[in-house]
Design an enzyme around this catalytic site. Structure first.
Site, PDB file in Angstrom:
ATOM      1  N   LYS A 173       0.873  -1.178   0.000  1.00 40.98           N
ATOM      2  CA  LYS A 173       0.000   0.000   0.000  1.00 40.98           C
ATOM      3  C   LYS A 173       0.908   1.226   0.000  1.00 40.98           C
ATOM      4  O   LYS A 173       1.590   1.507   0.986  1.00 40.98           O
ATOM      5  CB  LYS A 173      -0.893  -0.053   1.253  1.00 40.98           C
ATOM      6  N   GLY A 226       6.610   5.506   8.282  1.00 41.06           N
ATOM      7  CA  GLY A 226       5.780   6.709   8.253  1.00 41.06           C
ATOM      8  C   GLY A 226       5.822   7.414   9.592  1.00 41.06           C
ATOM      9  O   GLY A 226       6.800   7.307  10.339  1.00 41.06           O
ATOM     10  N   SER A 227       4.746   8.097   9.905  1.00 45.16           N
ATOM     11  CA  SER A 227       4.751   8.962  11.084  1.00 45.16           C
ATOM     12  C   SER A 227       4.592   8.143  12.370  1.00 45.16           C
ATOM     13  O   SER A 227       4.041   7.041  12.371  1.00 45.16           O
ATOM     14  CB  SER A 227       3.627   9.987  10.968  1.00 45.16           C
ATOM     15  N   VAL A 230       0.848   7.117  13.550  1.00 42.34           N
ATOM     16  CA  VAL A 230       0.260   5.978  12.827  1.00 42.34           C
ATOM     17  C   VAL A 230       0.978   4.688  13.233  1.00 42.34           C
ATOM     18  O   VAL A 230       0.347   3.646  13.460  1.00 42.34           O
ATOM     19  CB  VAL A 230       0.321   6.184  11.293  1.00 42.34           C
ATOM     20  N   GLY A 231       2.291   4.773  13.378  1.00 42.07           N
ATOM     21  CA  GLY A 231       3.064   3.595  13.785  1.00 42.07           C
ATOM     22  C   GLY A 231       2.592   3.043  15.128  1.00 42.07           C
ATOM     23  O   GLY A 231       2.430   1.835  15.289  1.00 42.07           O
ATOM     24  N   GLU A 248       9.275   1.865  11.074  1.00 46.43           N
ATOM     25  CA  GLU A 248      10.284   2.933  10.963  1.00 46.43           C
ATOM     26  C   GLU A 248       9.541   4.255  10.986  1.00 46.43           C
ATOM     27  O   GLU A 248       8.682   4.488  10.130  1.00 46.43           O
ATOM     28  CB  GLU A 248      11.085   2.818   9.661  1.00 46.43           C
ATOM     29  N   CYS A 282      13.805  11.157   6.403  1.00 47.20           N
ATOM     30  CA  CYS A 282      13.684  10.768   7.813  1.00 47.20           C
ATOM     31  C   CYS A 282      15.020  10.934   8.523  1.00 47.20           C
ATOM     32  O   CYS A 282      15.051  11.144   9.736  1.00 47.20           O
ATOM     33  CB  CYS A 282      13.187   9.337   7.924  1.00 47.20           C
ATOM     34  N   GLU A 383       9.310  16.639  15.282  1.00 46.33           N
ATOM     35  CA  GLU A 383       9.706  16.486  13.884  1.00 46.33           C
ATOM     36  C   GLU A 383       8.873  17.433  13.014  1.00 46.33           C
ATOM     37  O   GLU A 383       7.655  17.502  13.158  1.00 46.33           O
ATOM     38  CB  GLU A 383       9.476  15.043  13.422  1.00 46.33           C
TER      39      GLU A 383
HETATM   40  P1  NAP Z   1       2.193   8.812   7.273  1.00 47.91           P
HETATM   41  O1  NAP Z   1       1.184   9.854   7.109  1.00 47.91           O
HETATM   42  O2  NAP Z   1       2.253   8.076   8.562  1.00 47.91           O
HETATM   43  O3  NAP Z   1       1.955   7.802   6.073  1.00 47.91           O
HETATM   44  C1  NAP Z   1       2.788   6.674   5.854  1.00 47.91           C
HETATM   45  C2  NAP Z   1       1.954   5.591   5.199  1.00 47.91           C
HETATM   46  O4  NAP Z   1       0.976   5.148   6.131  1.00 47.91           O
HETATM   47  C3  NAP Z   1       1.178   6.071   3.970  1.00 47.91           C
HETATM   48  O5  NAP Z   1       1.089   5.002   3.050  1.00 47.91           O
HETATM   49  C4  NAP Z   1      -0.184   6.381   4.550  1.00 47.91           C
HETATM   50  O6  NAP Z   1      -1.239   6.328   3.615  1.00 47.91           O
HETATM   51  C5  NAP Z   1      -0.325   5.256   5.558  1.00 47.91           C
HETATM   52  N1  NAP Z   1      -1.296   5.506   6.617  1.00 47.91           N
HETATM   53  C6  NAP Z   1      -1.889   6.670   6.983  1.00 47.91           C
HETATM   54  N2  NAP Z   1      -2.753   6.438   8.003  1.00 47.91           N
HETATM   55  C7  NAP Z   1      -2.687   5.111   8.273  1.00 47.91           C
HETATM   56  C8  NAP Z   1      -3.324   4.258   9.220  1.00 47.91           C
HETATM   57  N3  NAP Z   1      -4.208   4.722  10.109  1.00 47.91           N
HETATM   58  N4  NAP Z   1      -3.004   2.952   9.222  1.00 47.91           N
HETATM   59  C9  NAP Z   1      -2.109   2.453   8.365  1.00 47.91           C
HETATM   60  N5  NAP Z   1      -1.481   3.212   7.427  1.00 47.91           N
HETATM   61  C10 NAP Z   1      -1.756   4.517   7.406  1.00 47.91           C
HETATM   62  O7  NAP Z   1       3.664   9.354   7.004  1.00 47.91           O
HETATM   63  P2  NAP Z   1       4.142  10.191   5.729  1.00 47.91           P
HETATM   64  O8  NAP Z   1       3.636  11.575   5.891  1.00 47.91           O
HETATM   65  O9  NAP Z   1       3.845   9.453   4.482  1.00 47.91           O
HETATM   66  O10 NAP Z   1       5.709  10.147   5.903  1.00 47.91           O
HETATM   67  C11 NAP Z   1       6.398  11.030   6.714  1.00 47.91           C
HETATM   68  C12 NAP Z   1       6.825  10.363   7.997  1.00 47.91           C
HETATM   69  O11 NAP Z   1       7.516   9.168   7.682  1.00 47.91           O
HETATM   70  C13 NAP Z   1       7.783  11.170   8.810  1.00 47.91           C
HETATM   71  O12 NAP Z   1       7.434  11.087  10.161  1.00 47.91           O
HETATM   72  C14 NAP Z   1       9.128  10.484   8.594  1.00 47.91           C
HETATM   73  O13 NAP Z   1      10.056  10.636   9.621  1.00 47.91           O
HETATM   74  C15 NAP Z   1       8.709   9.082   8.451  1.00 47.91           C
HETATM   75  N6  NAP Z   1       9.701   8.307   7.726  1.00 47.91           N
HETATM   76  C16 NAP Z   1      10.504   7.492   8.445  1.00 47.91           C
HETATM   77  C17 NAP Z   1      11.475   6.754   7.809  1.00 47.91           C
HETATM   78  C18 NAP Z   1      12.348   5.834   8.599  1.00 47.91           C
HETATM   79  O14 NAP Z   1      13.018   5.030   7.995  1.00 47.91           O
HETATM   80  N7  NAP Z   1      12.366   5.926   9.909  1.00 47.91           N
HETATM   81  C19 NAP Z   1      11.630   6.844   6.427  1.00 47.91           C
HETATM   82  C20 NAP Z   1      10.793   7.710   5.721  1.00 47.91           C
HETATM   83  C21 NAP Z   1       9.826   8.435   6.389  1.00 47.91           C
HETATM   84  P3  NAP Z   1      -1.821   7.709   3.000  1.00 47.91           P
HETATM   85  O15 NAP Z   1      -0.701   8.345   2.271  1.00 47.91           O
HETATM   86  O16 NAP Z   1      -2.912   7.235   2.114  1.00 47.91           O
HETATM   87  O17 NAP Z   1      -2.306   8.512   4.163  1.00 47.91           O
END
Ligand code: NAP
Length: 481
Positions: A173, A226-227, A230-231, A248, A282, A383
Site C-alpha cells: 500500500k 511513516g509517522s 500511525v506507527g 520505521e 527521515c 519532527e
Molecule cells: P504517514 O502519514 O504516517 O503515512 C505513511 C503511510 O501510512 C502512507 O502510506 C499512509 O497512507 C499510511 N497511513 C496513513 N494512516 C494510516 C493508518 N491509520 N493505518 C495504516 N497506514 C496509514 O507518514 P508520511 O507523511 O507518508 O511520511 C512522513 C513520515 O515518515 C515522517 O514522520 C518520517 O520521519 C517518516 N519516515 C521514516 C522513515 C524511517 O526510515 N524511519 C523513512 C521515511 C519516512 P496515505 O498516504 O494514504 O495517508
C-alpha cells in the site's frame, strides 16, 4: 490531454475503480496520474490472493526467486529516466536526487536477487554422537507493506525485494501523495513474470486500507514506514493478533559540530542534510548542535551557504531544493516556522513561502534557519519534516552529547570533528540507529542494516542481511544418522 489512470493489481489482474489524483507539487495544475482508490474489500482480496500464491512461491528454489528479482532490476533499468522524472513530478525532489534513488532501488533488487543463492541458515556441531544439527530459513507468509511518500521507490524496493527473496507473498500500500514509483515496481514485477498473487498493490486511503490490512486474516506480518502516531496505532492493532511487526518512524536528528571540525565541510554537510530533498528525509538533520567556540562564525557560514541554494522545479537544471510534497506538508512547515518565531525570534534566513511567477504554481518554501534554539523549545523537540533547521549552542562535547541524546527519538545522528577520541565517544554513546562521521546525517546504503532506536523504530532492522531476520524464520533440525 487526459491523465493516465493507474489501476490496482490484485491476483495478477489490473483492477479498475473510482480514482484519486496524484498532482505535481511543483506545478499543482498538473495531474501526474489518477490512481484507483482501493477499498477495504480490495485489501482483503489482495491478502487472500497472496495467501493462495504463498505455497508455490515459497517452495520455488530461492535462486529461481532471485532470477525474478534480477529481471525486475533489468526492467527498472530500462525505464530509469522515465521513472526518475516521474518521481520528481510526483514527489518534488530534484531530478539528480530522483535518479540516485532509482539507481538505489535497482541495486536493491540485484542485491536481494543475489541473496537467493545464499539465504544462510546455521550449521553447528551437536553435543550428541552421530547427530547432525542445523537450522534452515523459512518464509513467514503473507506480508503487508505500508510505505511513505518521501522515498517513493527506494522504500517500496527495500521492503519488497527481501520479502520476496525469502519466499513471502505481499500486499503493498503506497503513500497517497506519491504512489506512482511503487506502481512502476509492481508493473515491473508483472512484466518479469512473477506469478499471480505473489505481489499485490492497493492504493488509497491509509486509514481505511491500513485498518483492513492489519485485520486481514491471511496476514502474518506488517511493515510500516511513516509517522510516529500511525506507527503506534498500527503496533497496538497488530499486537492484538500477534502479527510480526516492523516500524520505521520519525526522527529529530542532531548533527554535532565541534570546534576542531573541518569547518567548510561541516557547513556543507549540515546544509545538505538539513535542506536537500526539502528536508523531507527521515534522516535529515533538524538540530545542528554547535560548540560554543565556533558558534557565531558557524551560524554565519550556514546562513551564507543556505542563501545560495536555489529553490524551484526539480526538473530544471541547477535547482537544489524542490517543493514541499503537498499543501498539508507546506502548512505544517509554515506552522512550525511561526512557532519558531515565537520561541526563538526571527529566523536568520528564510521563514516564508515563496511566491511570484512559477512559485505560485507550487508548494515552495525558503530553507529556514533558527539560531539560539534551546532544548525546551518545540522546534527542538518535534519532527517538522521540512527545510527548517534549529541551531543550538553547546558548551563543549559533553554538553553537545547531552543535548543530542535528550529526546525520545533516535533515528540518525552525526558528528563533525577531526578528533579521533571524540569520534569513538560519539559512536559508542550516541542514541541513534544510524551514525555518520564527517558526512551528512542523511544518505544511507542498502548493504547495511537500516533503522533507528528509541521511539523512532520498532522491531528488527531493514536492509542488508538484517532484513532476512524479519522476513524469515528459522526451522531447526536435529537428525540422528
Ligand atoms: P504517514 O502519514 O504516517 O503515512 C505513511 C503511510 O501510512 C502512507 O502510506 C499512509 O497512507 C499510511 N497511513 C496513513 N494512516 C494510516 C493508518 N491509520 N493505518 C495504516 N497506514 C496509514 O507518514 P508520511 O507523511 O507518508 O511520511 C512522513 C513520515 O515518515 C515522517 O514522520 C518520517 O520521519 C517518516 N519516515 C521514516 C522513515 C524511517 O526510515 N524511519 C523513512 C521515511 C519516512 P496515505 O498516504 O494514504 O495517508
Amino acid at each position: 490531454m487526459s491523465s493516465p489512470t493507474f489501476p490496482n493489481y490484485i491476483n495478477g489482474e489490473w483492477v479498475a475503480g473510482p480514482t484519486f489524483e496524484n498532482r505535481n507539487p511543483a506545478s499543482i495544475d498538473e495531474v501526474v496520474g489518477l490512481f484507483v482508490k482501493g477499498s477495504a474489500a480490495d485489501a482483503d482480496q489482495a491478502a487472500e490472493a497472496a495467501q493462495a500464491a504463498f505455497s508455490p512461491w515459497s517452495t520455488l528454489p530461492a535462486p529461481a526467486r532471485g532470477n525474478y528479482l534480477f529481471k525486475v532490476a533489468e526492467i527498472l533499468e530500462r525505464e530509469f529516466d522515465q521513472i526518475a522524472s516521474e518521481m520528481t513530478r510526483e514527489e518534488g525532489k530534484t531530478l539528480p536526487e530522483a535518479k540516485g534513488e532509482v539507481r538505489r532501488a535497482i541495486n536493491i533488487f540485484r542485491y536481494y536477487g543475489g541473496e537467493g543463492s545464499r539465504l544462510p541458515g546455521l550449521l553447528v556441531p551437536s553435543e550428541r554422537d552421530r547427530v547432525h544439527t542445523f537450522s534452515i530459513r523459512k518464509p513467514i507468509g503473507v506480508v503487508g507493506l505500508i510505505t511513505p511518500w518521501n522515498f517513493p521507490i527506494a522504500i517500496p524496493a527495500w521492503k519488497l525485494a527481501p520479502a520476496l527473496i525469502c519466499g513471502n507473498t505481499v500486499v503493498i500500500k503506497p503513500a497517497s501523495p506519491a504512489p506512482l514509483c511503487a506502481w512502476r515496481i509492481v508493473e515491473a514485477c508483472h512484466q518479469a513474470g512473477i506469478p499471480k498473487g505473489v505481489v499485490n498493490f492497493v492504493a488509497g486511503s491509509g486509514g481505511e486500507l491500513g485498518k483492513a490490512l492489519v485485520n486481514a486474516k491471511p496476514l502474518k506480518a506488517i511493515l510500516f514506514t511513516g509517522s510516529t502516531d500511525v506507527g503506534h496505532w498500527l503496533h497496538a492493532e497488530a499486537s492484538k493478533r500477534m502479527l510480526r511487526i516492523q516500524l520505521e518512524m520519525g526522527g529529530k536528528n542532531p548533527t554535532i559540530v565541534l570546534a576542531d571540525a573541518d569547518f567548510n565541510s561541516a557547513v556543507e554537510n549540515v546544509v545538505n542534510a538539513a535542506f536537500f530533498s526539502t528536508g523531507q528525509k527521515c534522516t535529515a538533520t533538524s538540530r545542528a548542535i554547535v560548540e560554543d567556540a565556533i558558534y557565531e562564525t558557524f551560524v554565519a557560514a550556514l546562513v551564507e551557504r543556505t542563501r545560495k541554494l536555489k529553490v524551484g522545479n526539480g526538473l530544471e537544471a541547477g535547482i537544489d531544493i524542490g517543493p514541499a510534497v503537498d499543501e498539508a506538508q507546506l502548512k505544517t512547515d509554515l506552522k512550525y516556522i511561526e512557532i519558531g518565531r515565537k520561541e526563538a525570534g526571527e529566523p536568520r534566513t528564510g521563514g516564508h513561502r515563496l511566491t511570484g511567477g512559477a512559485y505560485d504554481k507550487g508548494y515552495f518554501i525558503e530553507p529556514t534557519i533558527f539560531a539560539d534554539v534551546t532544548a525546551d523549545m518545540t522546534i527542538a523537540k518535534e519532527e517538522i519534516f521540512g527545510p527548517v533547521l534549529s541551531v543550538m549552542r553547546a558548551k563543549d562535547f559533553e554538553d553537545a552529547m547531552r543535548i543530542a541524546n535528550n529526546i525520545p527519538l533516535g533515528l540518525s545522528a552525526s558528528v563533525q570533528t577531526t578528533n579521533l577520541s571524540r569520534v569513538f565517544d560519539f559512536v559508542y554513546r550516541a542514541e541513534a540507529g544510524l551514525l555518520t562521521v564527517n558526512l551528512p546525517s542523511a544518505g544511507v546504503e542498502y548493504q547495511l542494516p537500516f533503522g533507528g532506536t528509541k521511539e523512532s523504530s520498532f522491531g528488527s532492522k531493514e536492509q542488508g542481511p538484517a532484513a532476512l531476520e524479519f522476513y524469515s524464520d528459522y526451522k531447526t533440525i536435529y537428525l540422528k544418522y
